[in-house]
Design an enzyme around this catalytic site. Structure first.
Site, mmCIF file in Angstrom:
data_model
loop_
_atom_site.group_PDB
_atom_site.id
_atom_site.type_symbol
_atom_site.label_atom_id
_atom_site.label_comp_id
_atom_site.label_asym_id
_atom_site.label_seq_id
_atom_site.Cartn_x
_atom_site.Cartn_y
_atom_site.Cartn_z
ATOM 1 N N GLY A 76 0.000 -11.352 13.832
ATOM 2 C CA GLY A 76 0.333 -12.298 12.660
ATOM 3 C C GLY A 76 -0.902 -13.467 12.404
ATOM 4 O O GLY A 76 -0.727 -14.316 13.223
ATOM 5 N N CYS A 111 7.430 -1.378 7.728
ATOM 6 C CA CYS A 111 6.703 -1.504 6.554
ATOM 7 C C CYS A 111 7.629 -2.028 5.524
ATOM 8 O O CYS A 111 8.757 -1.188 5.223
ATOM 9 C CB CYS A 111 5.960 -0.051 5.998
ATOM 10 S SG CYS A 111 5.402 -0.339 4.558
ATOM 11 N N ILE A 118 0.583 -1.112 -0.210
ATOM 12 C CA ILE A 118 0.017 0.039 0.061
ATOM 13 C C ILE A 118 1.002 1.250 -0.064
ATOM 14 O O ILE A 118 0.746 2.145 -0.537
ATOM 15 C CB ILE A 118 -1.061 0.145 1.355
ATOM 16 C CG1 ILE A 118 -1.600 -1.179 1.270
ATOM 17 C CG2 ILE A 118 -1.726 1.106 1.202
ATOM 18 C CD1 ILE A 118 -2.616 -1.714 0.163
HETATM 19 C C1 SIN Z 1 1.701 -0.413 3.695
HETATM 20 O O1 SIN Z 1 1.154 0.622 3.880
HETATM 21 O O2 SIN Z 1 2.283 -0.590 2.659
HETATM 22 C C2 SIN Z 1 1.706 -1.440 4.722
HETATM 23 C C3 SIN Z 1 2.116 -1.159 6.190
HETATM 24 C C4 SIN Z 1 2.898 -1.648 6.694
HETATM 25 O O3 SIN Z 1 3.578 -2.939 6.436
HETATM 26 O O4 SIN Z 1 3.462 -1.164 7.840
#
Ligand code: SIN
Length: 304
Positions: free
Chosen positions: A243, A130, A71
Site C-alpha cells: 500500500g 480485485c 483494469i
Molecule cells: C485490475 O486488474 O483491475 C486490478 C487488479 C486488482 O486490483 O487485484
C-alpha cells in the site's frame, strides 16, 4: 553484511521486498533494468483459468498522491501463462509467486491444479480482492465464509504456500484474515486497493470507464499501515504489507508494524527500479543503525 532474510511460513526469502501483482507484468518486462534476483521475489500479474480481455478504457487515472485503476484482470489464461510466461519466470533464482483469481471458487481450484505441474513456483497468492470485476473479485474477501471456503478448496489441491490477498473495503479485515488462517492459508497480503472515483469536471464523466476503480499509491499508505497492524495483532500467520510503499523508509514502517515482507506496487509505474532501491535502502538503514538482522525490527513499533 546485514541479514535481510525473512520467512513467509515455509517460504524463505533473501530479503522482504516483493513486487506487487499487476504492477510488474510477468517480471520479464523489467529484466533490462536490473538483476531481478536481487529482489526477495516477484508476484506475477493475475492469472485466471480462462483468458480475460479486461475492462473498457480509460482504465487508469492519476489522483493526488496516487492513481485509480480499473483494469479488470486482463490476461491470456493459465494455459498461455504456462506456455508463454513461465519459461522466463522459471529461470529466476528469486521466489516466483503466482497470483491467481477466479470468477468462482472452482475457477481458483482448476487454475491452481493446472499450475501444479510447474516446478519452481514458490507460492500462490490468491487474489480475493480485485474491486474491478463483476464476478468474483471483492466477494471473495468481503465475506469470511466465502474466503474460508475458497482457501480450504485450494488448500486441498496444493502443498505450496498460500497467501490470500485481502481487500480493505470491509468492516473487519481481521475477521477475513482469521477465516483464511483457519482454512490453511500460510500468510495474508494486504491491502489491495481502496474503491475510489474521480470525475472530469469538463466532460462531467467519470475519469475511468467503469466509474469506480481501485485507489493505490502513497495516498493509501497510512490506511494500509493501520490494516497491516490490525492483521498482525489478530493473526498468527505472517502478514505481507502492501500500500503506497515508495521507499525503504516506507517499507520500514510496515516491518515495524509487524509485516514479514512488503510488496512494491504503484512505485513501479513511476520508477522501474523502485523495488531494487527499497532493497538497497533497507541494507543501508541496517548498516547505519548497526542492525544485524533486519527482521529484528519486525513488530518493534513502540506503543503505549
Ligand atoms: C485490475 O486488474 O483491475 C486490478 C487488479 C486488482 O486490483 O487485484
Amino acid at each position: 553484511m546485514t541479514d535481510l532474510s525473512t520467512n513467509i511460513g515455509r517460504l524463505r526469502l533473501d530479503n522482504p521486498v516483493l513486487t506487487a501483482s499487476g504492477t510488474f507484468g510477468y517480471a520479464e518486462e523489467f529484466a533490462d533494468f536490473y538483476d531481478l534476483n536481487r529482489l526477495g521475489g516477484v508476484v506475477t500479474k493475475t492469472v485466471t483459468l480462462e483468458p480475460r480481455p479486461g475492462n473498457k478504457p480509460p482504465r487508469i487515472c492519476e489522483t493526488p498522491a496516487g492513481m485509480i485503476n480499473s483494469i479488470g484482470l486482463p490476461n491470456a489464461g493459465v494455459e498461455q501463462f504456462i506456455a508463454q510466461k513461465w519459461p522466463f519466470l522459471q529461470q529466476l533464482k528469486t521466489a516466483v509467486i503466482v497470483n491467481v483469481a477466479g470468477k468462482t471458487p472452482d475457477d481458483f481450484v482448476r487454475a491452481v491444479e493446472k499450475l501444479e505441474v510447474l516446478q519452481g513456483i514458490a507460492a500462490y497468492e490468491l487474489n480475493y480482492s480485485c474491486p474491478n470485476v463483476k464476478e468474483g473479485g471483492l466477494s471473495f474477501s468481503s465475506n469470511a465464509r466465502i474466503a474460508e471456503q475458497v482457501t480450504a478448496l485450494v488448500r486441498a489441491v496444493t502443498q505450496r504456500p498460500l497467501i490470500t490477498k485481502l481487500t480493505p473495503n470491509v468492516t473487519s479485515i481481521s475477521e477475513i484474515g482469521r477465516a483464511c488462517e483457519g482454512a490453511g492459508a500460510d500468510a495474508v497480503s494486504a491491502i489491495n486497493t481502496l474503491v475510489g472515483m474521480a470525475i472530469d469536471i469538463h466532460t462531467r464523466k467519470p475519469r475511468i470507464a467503469s466509474i469506480t476503480g481501485g485507489l493505490s499509491g502513497p495516498a493509501i499508505r497510512p490506511v494500509a499501515l493501520a490494516k497491516v497492524y490490525e492483521l498482525v495483532k489478530a493473526l498468527t500467520i505472517p502478514v505481507i504489507g502492501i500500500g503506497g510503499i515508495m521507499t525503504a523508509e516506507d517499507a520500514l514502517e510496515f516491518i515495524l508494524a509487524g509485516a514479514a515482507a512488503v510488496q512494491i506496487g504503484t512505485a513501479n509505474f513511476m520508477n522501474p527500479v523502485a523495488a531494487l532501491q527499497v532493497v538497497e535502502g533497507l541494507q543501508r538503514h541496517c548498516e547505519e543503525e548497526n542492525i544485524l538482522r533486519l527482521m529484528e525490527l519486525r513488530g518493534a513499533v513502540q506503543v503505549g
